[in-house]
Design an enzyme around this catalytic site. Structure first.
Site, PDB file in Angstrom:
ATOM      1  N   SER A   1      11.581  19.457  20.306  1.00 47.97           N
ATOM      2  CA  SER A   1      12.312  18.265  20.714  1.00 47.97           C
ATOM      3  C   SER A   1      13.212  18.613  21.894  1.00 47.97           C
ATOM      4  O   SER A   1      13.699  19.734  22.001  1.00 47.97           O
ATOM      5  CB  SER A   1      13.157  17.727  19.553  1.00 47.97           C
ATOM      6  OG  SER A   1      13.864  16.563  19.935  1.00 47.97           O
TER       7      SER A   1
ATOM      8  N   LYS B   1       9.308  18.178  12.265  1.00 47.79           N
ATOM      9  CA  LYS B   1       9.340  17.419  13.519  1.00 47.79           C
ATOM     10  C   LYS B   1       8.810  16.000  13.305  1.00 47.79           C
ATOM     11  O   LYS B   1       9.292  15.049  13.930  1.00 47.79           O
ATOM     12  CB  LYS B   1       8.507  18.141  14.583  1.00 47.79           C
ATOM     13  CG  LYS B   1       8.405  17.415  15.933  1.00 47.79           C
ATOM     14  CD  LYS B   1       9.767  17.172  16.563  1.00 47.79           C
ATOM     15  CE  LYS B   1       9.710  16.865  18.046  1.00 47.79           C
ATOM     16  NZ  LYS B   1       8.727  15.876  18.472  1.00 47.79           N
TER      17      LYS B   1
ATOM     18  N   HIS C   1      11.627  14.121  11.842  1.00 49.84           N
ATOM     19  CA  HIS C   1      12.593  13.971  12.939  1.00 49.84           C
ATOM     20  C   HIS C   1      12.231  12.782  13.814  1.00 49.84           C
ATOM     21  O   HIS C   1      13.074  11.947  14.150  1.00 49.84           O
ATOM     22  CB  HIS C   1      12.606  15.273  13.754  1.00 49.84           C
ATOM     23  CG  HIS C   1      13.259  15.190  15.099  1.00 49.84           C
ATOM     24  ND1 HIS C   1      12.651  14.599  16.204  1.00 49.84           N
ATOM     25  CD2 HIS C   1      14.444  15.657  15.551  1.00 49.84           C
ATOM     26  CE1 HIS C   1      13.443  14.691  17.245  1.00 49.84           C
ATOM     27  NE2 HIS C   1      14.545  15.319  16.893  1.00 49.84           N
ATOM     28  N   ASN C   2      10.952  12.668  14.172  1.00 52.63           N
ATOM     29  CA  ASN C   2      10.534  11.571  15.040  1.00 52.63           C
ATOM     30  C   ASN C   2      10.553  10.232  14.315  1.00 52.63           C
ATOM     31  O   ASN C   2      10.829   9.194  14.925  1.00 52.63           O
ATOM     32  CB  ASN C   2       9.141  11.848  15.606  1.00 52.63           C
ATOM     33  CG  ASN C   2       9.180  12.838  16.751  1.00 52.63           C
ATOM     34  OD1 ASN C   2      10.091  13.644  16.856  1.00 52.63           O
ATOM     35  ND2 ASN C   2       8.193  12.790  17.615  1.00 52.63           N
TER      36      ASN C   2
ATOM     37  N   GLU D   1      13.990   9.164  14.557  1.00 56.44           N
ATOM     38  CA  GLU D   1      14.213   8.731  15.944  1.00 56.44           C
ATOM     39  C   GLU D   1      13.753   7.290  16.145  1.00 56.44           C
ATOM     40  O   GLU D   1      14.435   6.496  16.801  1.00 56.44           O
ATOM     41  CB  GLU D   1      13.449   9.672  16.870  1.00 56.44           C
ATOM     42  CG  GLU D   1      13.533   9.364  18.343  1.00 56.44           C
ATOM     43  CD  GLU D   1      12.638  10.290  19.138  1.00 56.44           C
ATOM     44  OE1 GLU D   1      11.676   9.808  19.759  1.00 56.44           O
ATOM     45  OE2 GLU D   1      12.895  11.511  19.119  1.00 56.44           O
TER      46      GLU D   1
END
Length: 363
Positions: free
Chosen positions: A123, A175, A178-179, A182
């Protein structure tokens, strides 16, 4: 440390430049001659063929190759090619947004050949060259430790912003979540600002509010920093389509939440809003309009012309991040892409394939 980088786009190319700044030796390979010349101008070695690339990496068993190409079949083909060229003890790193199920399968297959496979959820976007990258790492402990000099240079600081999450697949899994988070954060900001803009009685100043929230507010974040900068420069959003691409992580996060029975309503709705943005015309909306007229005789709108959109090319490696600022989009729209990638690859949509139960077992 000597490391090879395959894929020299806006992420891979900038990572090469950051590694060079940290006194690491880098050999780059890409299909784009412009990309190769860009890293050569900065002091990196560039290979024009895979044979030349592999030969430049050093002794078998001590080599490391970072793959930074679009997720999906492109990543798979590059890894398959490398597996046939490398030797036991060598390391393959996937720094893209691959599905963690694919990563687990690849890790097992490569381990049978004596190759180490490390997945790095990365990221930081185009600001990573300047600010450093956050890296969520999965794979064998031994391989991760060998790569420590690379991670310490790429990270915001040697002791911050990177770490081993667990075995193969864990880096891409973290990840992915995480996205998904987001997606939810971006959607919440967009909804809130649209609501305030619609309340015309107050004549609210969006730029003032975004800047105020950056200091002391519980909703301050880097995403808000970027939003405030755009609003301060009077970015003209009227030039933009409301199409919002999704690279797959939101979908995969939702699938995982269903399989685990963990509710993720915010991430789910944010991802659904992206799907809606990608439609030229919503069939369900058209049906609702037809039904409303059928039972109530209400007036309806007809479609005079379908939405026509252009595409602004992705930012190139080495460009200052401000090139991507909204106020610069009209200028960029007049430029042609030199990356050689398709629109889907530039939009980040190559990894969005749906994952079914059957696919999870065999990739």
């Amino acid at each position: 440390m000597k490391i090879g980088m395959i894929g020299l786009g806006k992420m891979g190319g900038n990572m090469v430049l950051r590694l060079l700044g940290g006194d690491q030796e880098v050999i780059g390979f890409d299909r784009s001659e412009d990309a190769l010349q860009n890293i050569e101008a900065q002091g990196a070695k560039a290979a024009r063929s895979m044979d030349e690339f592999i030969a430049a990496l050093g002794e078998p068993g001590a080599r490391a190759v970072w793959v930074m190409v679009p997720a999906g079949q492109i990543t798979q083909s590059v890894i398959d090619d490398l597996a046939n060229r490398l030797a036991p003890g060598d390391i393959i790193i996937d720094g893209g947004n691959s599905n963690f199920h694919d990563t687990q399968r690849r890790g097992e297959a490569l381990a049978q050949r004596g190759l180490h496979f490390v997945d790095v959820g990365t990221s930081g976007g185009i600001w990573g060259l300047k600010e450093g990258y956050a890296m969520m790492i999965g794979g064998p402990q031994e391989a991760v430790e060998r790569l420590r000099p690379v991670f310490e240079v790429l990270a915001p600081a040697p002791d911050r912003g990177w770490g081993r999450m667990g075995p193969s697949g864990s880096g891409h899994y973290v990840k992915m979540v995480h996205n998904g988070i987001e997606y939810g954060m971006m959607q919440a900001y967009a909804e809130g600002f649209e609501l305030m803009k619609a309340h015309q009685d107050f004549n609210l100043d969006m730029a003032q509010i975004a800047e105020l929230w950056r200091h002391g507010s519980v909703v301050r974040s880097w995403l808000l920093d970027l939003t405030a900068e755009a609003l301060k420069n009077s970015a003209d959003f009227n030039a933009l389509s409301d199409y919002v691409a999704d690279s797959g992580e939101g979908r995969w996060t939702i699938i995982d939440s269903i399989e685990l029975g963990v509710p993720t309503p915010v991430i789910t709705l944010a991802t659904q809003m992206r799907f809606r943005s990608q439609q030229d015309v919503s069939y369900q909306g058209q049906m609702l309009s037809a039904m409303r007229r059928a039972f109530g005789g209400h007036a309806v709108k007809t479609l005079e012309a379908t939405k026509q959109e252009g595409m602004v090319p992705e930012v190139q490696a080495g460009d200052h991040p401000k090139v991507a600022a909204p106020e610069n989009i009209p200028v960029a729209a007049a430029q042609a892409s030199t990356s050689g990638q398709s629109a889907e690859q530039q939009l980040g949509e190559t990894g969005q394939n749906r994952v079914t139960g059957d696919q999870q077992g065999n990739g």
